[in-house]
Design a protein around this motif. Structure first.
Motif, short mmCIF file in Angstrom:
data_model
loop_
_atom_site.label_atom_id
_atom_site.label_comp_id
_atom_site.label_asym_id
_atom_site.label_seq_id
_atom_site.Cartn_x
_atom_site.Cartn_y
_atom_site.Cartn_z
N ARG A 144 0.67 -1.22 -0.02
CA ARG A 144 -0.05 0.10 -0.05
C ARG A 144 0.85 1.29 -0.01
N ARG A 145 1.81 1.23 0.76
CA ARG A 145 2.76 2.44 0.97
C ARG A 145 3.67 2.57 -0.50
N THR A 146 4.10 1.63 -1.07
CA THR A 146 4.81 1.48 -2.23
C THR A 146 3.80 2.34 -3.25
N ALA A 147 2.56 1.98 -3.45
CA ALA A 147 1.75 2.54 -4.46
C ALA A 147 1.44 3.93 -4.34
N VAL A 148 1.38 4.32 -2.78
CA VAL A 148 1.15 5.82 -2.54
C VAL A 148 2.46 6.43 -2.97
N ASN A 149 3.61 6.24 -2.44
CA ASN A 149 4.91 6.74 -2.87
C ASN A 149 5.05 6.79 -4.37
N LYS A 150 4.63 5.71 -5.03
CA LYS A 150 4.83 5.82 -6.48
C LYS A 150 4.15 6.98 -7.24
N SER A 151 2.72 7.01 -6.72
CA SER A 151 1.91 8.03 -7.12
C SER A 151 2.39 9.42 -6.74
N ARG A 152 2.97 9.28 -5.69
CA ARG A 152 3.48 11.15 -5.06
C ARG A 152 4.83 11.22 -6.00
N ARG A 153 5.66 10.05 -6.32
CA ARG A 153 6.63 10.57 -7.31
C ARG A 153 6.27 10.84 -8.63
N SER A 154 5.41 10.19 -9.12
CA SER A 154 4.83 10.71 -10.46
C SER A 154 4.48 12.02 -10.69
N LEU A 175 7.85 26.83 -11.55
CA LEU A 175 9.12 26.38 -10.67
C LEU A 175 8.47 26.51 -9.08
N VAL A 176 7.52 27.60 -8.87
CA VAL A 176 7.18 27.68 -7.45
C VAL A 176 6.30 26.60 -7.06
N LYS A 177 5.52 25.99 -8.07
CA LYS A 177 4.65 24.89 -7.75
C LYS A 177 5.44 23.81 -7.57
N ALA A 178 6.51 23.59 -8.48
CA ALA A 178 7.25 22.41 -8.41
C ALA A 178 7.95 22.25 -7.17
N GLU A 179 8.46 23.56 -6.50
CA GLU A 179 9.21 23.47 -5.30
C GLU A 179 8.65 23.08 -3.99
N SER A 180 7.25 23.54 -4.29
CA SER A 180 6.03 23.12 -3.14
C SER A 180 6.12 21.97 -3.20
N GLU A 181 5.56 21.24 -4.38
CA GLU A 181 5.47 19.70 -4.34
C GLU A 181 6.52 18.77 -4.01
N VAL A 200 9.40 15.79 0.33
CA VAL A 200 10.28 15.37 1.27
C VAL A 200 9.60 15.12 2.65
N GLY A 201 8.50 15.97 2.92
CA GLY A 201 7.87 15.60 4.10
C GLY A 201 7.34 14.45 4.34
N LYS A 202 6.59 13.83 3.07
CA LYS A 202 6.13 12.61 3.30
C LYS A 202 7.06 11.31 3.12
N GLY A 203 8.33 11.75 3.12
CA GLY A 203 9.66 10.83 2.98
C GLY A 203 9.54 10.19 1.57
N VAL A 204 9.18 10.69 0.57
CA VAL A 204 9.40 10.29 -0.72
C VAL A 204 10.77 10.36 -1.38
N PHE A 205 11.31 11.51 -1.20
CA PHE A 205 12.53 12.28 -1.37
C PHE A 205 13.40 12.62 -0.32
N HIS A 206 14.81 12.65 -0.45
CA HIS A 206 15.53 13.07 0.90
C HIS A 206 15.69 14.75 0.47
N LYS A 207 16.03 15.38 1.67
CA LYS A 207 15.62 16.79 1.55
C LYS A 207 16.54 17.49 0.67
N ASN A 208 18.03 16.74 0.69
CA ASN A 208 19.25 17.17 -0.12
C ASN A 208 18.77 17.05 -1.67
N THR A 209 18.35 15.79 -1.84
CA THR A 209 17.94 15.60 -3.35
C THR A 209 16.93 16.86 -3.93
#
Length: 89
Positions: free
Chosen positions: A16-26, A51-57, A62-71
Motif C-alpha cells: 500500500r505504501r509503495t503504491a502511494v509513494n509511486k503516485s507521489r513521485r509521479s 518552478l514555485v509549484k514544483a518546489e512546493s510539491e 520530502v515531508g512525506k518521505g518520498v525524497f531526501h531533503k538534499n535531493t
C-alpha cells in the motif's frame, strides 16, 4: 513467502505504501516536467510560476518521505538557476 500474521500484514502495508509513494513521485515528476517545458519554450514567467509549484510539491514529497531533503534542494537549485539564466539568454 510470509508465514506469520504480522509478516503478512507488513507485506500488505508495504504494498500500500509503495503504491502511494509511486503516485507521489509521479506527481512530482509531472510538476518538474512542466518547468522543463516552460524553460524549453523560452517563457520565463511561466517557468517561474511552474518552478514555485514544483518546489512546493517537491518539499511536500520530502515531508512525506518520498525524497531526501538534499535531493529536493538540489533539484530546486538547478532548476532555479536555469530559470534565472533565461533572462540573459
Amino acid at each position: 513467502m510470509a508465514n506469520t500474521a504480522s509478516a503478512k500484514k507488513m507485506t500488505r502495508k508495504i504494498a500500500r505504501r509503495t503504491a502511494v509513494n509511486k503516485s507521489r513521485r509521479s506527481r512530482v515528476r509531472t510538476f518538474l516536467k512542466k518547468v522543463e517545458t516552460a524553460i524549453a519554450g523560452g517563457d520565463q514567467t511561466a517557468a517561474k510560476t511552474a518552478l514555485v509549484k514544483a518546489e512546493s510539491e517537491l518539499m511536500r514529497a520530502v515531508g512525506k518521505g518520498v525524497f531526501h531533503k538534499n535531493t529536493a534542494s538540489r533539484k530546486v537549485s538547478r532548476l532555479s538557476s536555469r530559470v534565472k539564466g533565461m533572462a540573459s539568454a
